[in-house]
Design an enzyme around this catalytic site. Structure first.
Site, PDB file in Angstrom:
ATOM      1  N   GLU A  74      16.989 -48.646 -68.137  1.00 49.08           N
ATOM      2  CA  GLU A  74      17.724 -49.817 -67.661  1.00 49.08           C
ATOM      3  C   GLU A  74      18.320 -49.611 -66.266  1.00 49.08           C
ATOM      4  O   GLU A  74      19.095 -50.441 -65.792  1.00 49.08           O
ATOM      5  CB  GLU A  74      18.868 -50.155 -68.644  1.00 49.08           C
ATOM      6  CG  GLU A  74      18.431 -50.368 -70.086  1.00 49.08           C
ATOM      7  CD  GLU A  74      17.798 -51.724 -70.325  1.00 49.08           C
ATOM      8  OE1 GLU A  74      17.270 -52.320 -69.356  1.00 49.08           O
ATOM      9  OE2 GLU A  74      17.824 -52.187 -71.473  1.00 49.08           O
ATOM     10  N   TYR A 120      45.173 -60.250 -73.023  1.00 50.52           N
ATOM     11  CA  TYR A 120      44.453 -59.044 -72.597  1.00 50.52           C
ATOM     12  C   TYR A 120      43.002 -59.347 -72.245  1.00 50.52           C
ATOM     13  O   TYR A 120      42.436 -58.744 -71.338  1.00 50.52           O
ATOM     14  CB  TYR A 120      44.561 -57.979 -73.690  1.00 50.52           C
ATOM     15  CG  TYR A 120      45.991 -57.790 -74.108  1.00 50.52           C
ATOM     16  CD1 TYR A 120      46.907 -57.144 -73.281  1.00 50.52           C
ATOM     17  CD2 TYR A 120      46.455 -58.348 -75.301  1.00 50.52           C
ATOM     18  CE1 TYR A 120      48.243 -57.019 -73.642  1.00 50.52           C
ATOM     19  CE2 TYR A 120      47.785 -58.234 -75.668  1.00 50.52           C
ATOM     20  CZ  TYR A 120      48.672 -57.570 -74.835  1.00 50.52           C
ATOM     21  OH  TYR A 120      49.984 -57.465 -75.182  1.00 50.52           O
TER      22      TYR A 120
END
Length: 207
Positions: A74, A120
């Site tokens: 990848e 968050y």
């Protein structure tokens, strides 16, 4: 930071992610950009739980292997992340359970794959780019990323999560936050969740 220290950080991050169930088998890959312009990455077919400093791939942008084992297949989309984001110094790619489940849902659009309900997620995860399904290892994934340079986080449909960060620590933390948020989204999908308002999200982003 020198190459020895960065290899240590990469191995520690990989083992931590493996031990806590963010990856299984040989899934997922990590990379970092070094100060000299070369890269470190997890090797092809490797397990995060078995990674060693000697096996970490060290290579150039052109693909010349400088040390360790051959890097993940990848690599092209990792390089595309660095090209799209000059400030990036690390890329984390996971097939973590809830992020991959979310990535496999239909009708996802760029921006927010679900309406945020924790501060968050807003603070640690940038707006998400949705990438079309590609066969793992396809060079087209890199082109998909280059087409969306304003996103630092990506969901590859039916595949998994990609997070770019200004450091390996930041990229790992953002990936962990995404996975936990996706888990909360799934567990709470039938609950009367109080979602954050646009004003609250702007405040969290400092806009």
């Amino acid at each position: 930071m020198g190459i020895i220290e960065m290899k240590q950080q990469l191995v520690e991050a990989a083992r931590s992610l493996h031990q806590r169930g963010f990856v299984v088998g040989s899934a997922g890959n990590l990379s970092v950009l070094l100060d000299d312009g070369t890269f470190l990455a997890t090797p092809t077919g490797s397990s995060f739980g078995e990674l060693t400093e000697l096996s970490v791939s060290h290579f150039t942008k052109e693909g010349t292997l400088l040390g360790g084992k051959a890097p993940t297949k990848e690599v092209p989309f990792h390089l595309a992340c660095y090209e799209s984001h000059p400030e990036a110094r690390a890329v984390v790619h996971l097939h973590s359970t809830y992020a991959t489940l979310l990535a496999s849902c239909d009708h996802l659009v760029d921006g927010q794959p679900f309406v945020p309900f924790t501060p968050y997620f807003v603070m640690k995860v940038s707006k998400v780019g949705i990438l079309p399904y590609r066969k793992p290892g396809s060079p087209l994934i890199a082109a998909d990323i280059l087409a969306k340079p304003h996103n630092w986080t990506y969901l590859m449909q039916n595949h998994g999560l990609i997070v770019c960060g200004s450091s390996l620590r930041e990229a790992v933390f953002s990936a962990e936050e995404f996975e936990e948020s996706a888990k909360l989204w799934y567990l709470g999908r039938n609950l009367p969740i109080r979602h954050l308002t646009e004003e609250q999200m702007r405040e969290l982003r400092g806009l």
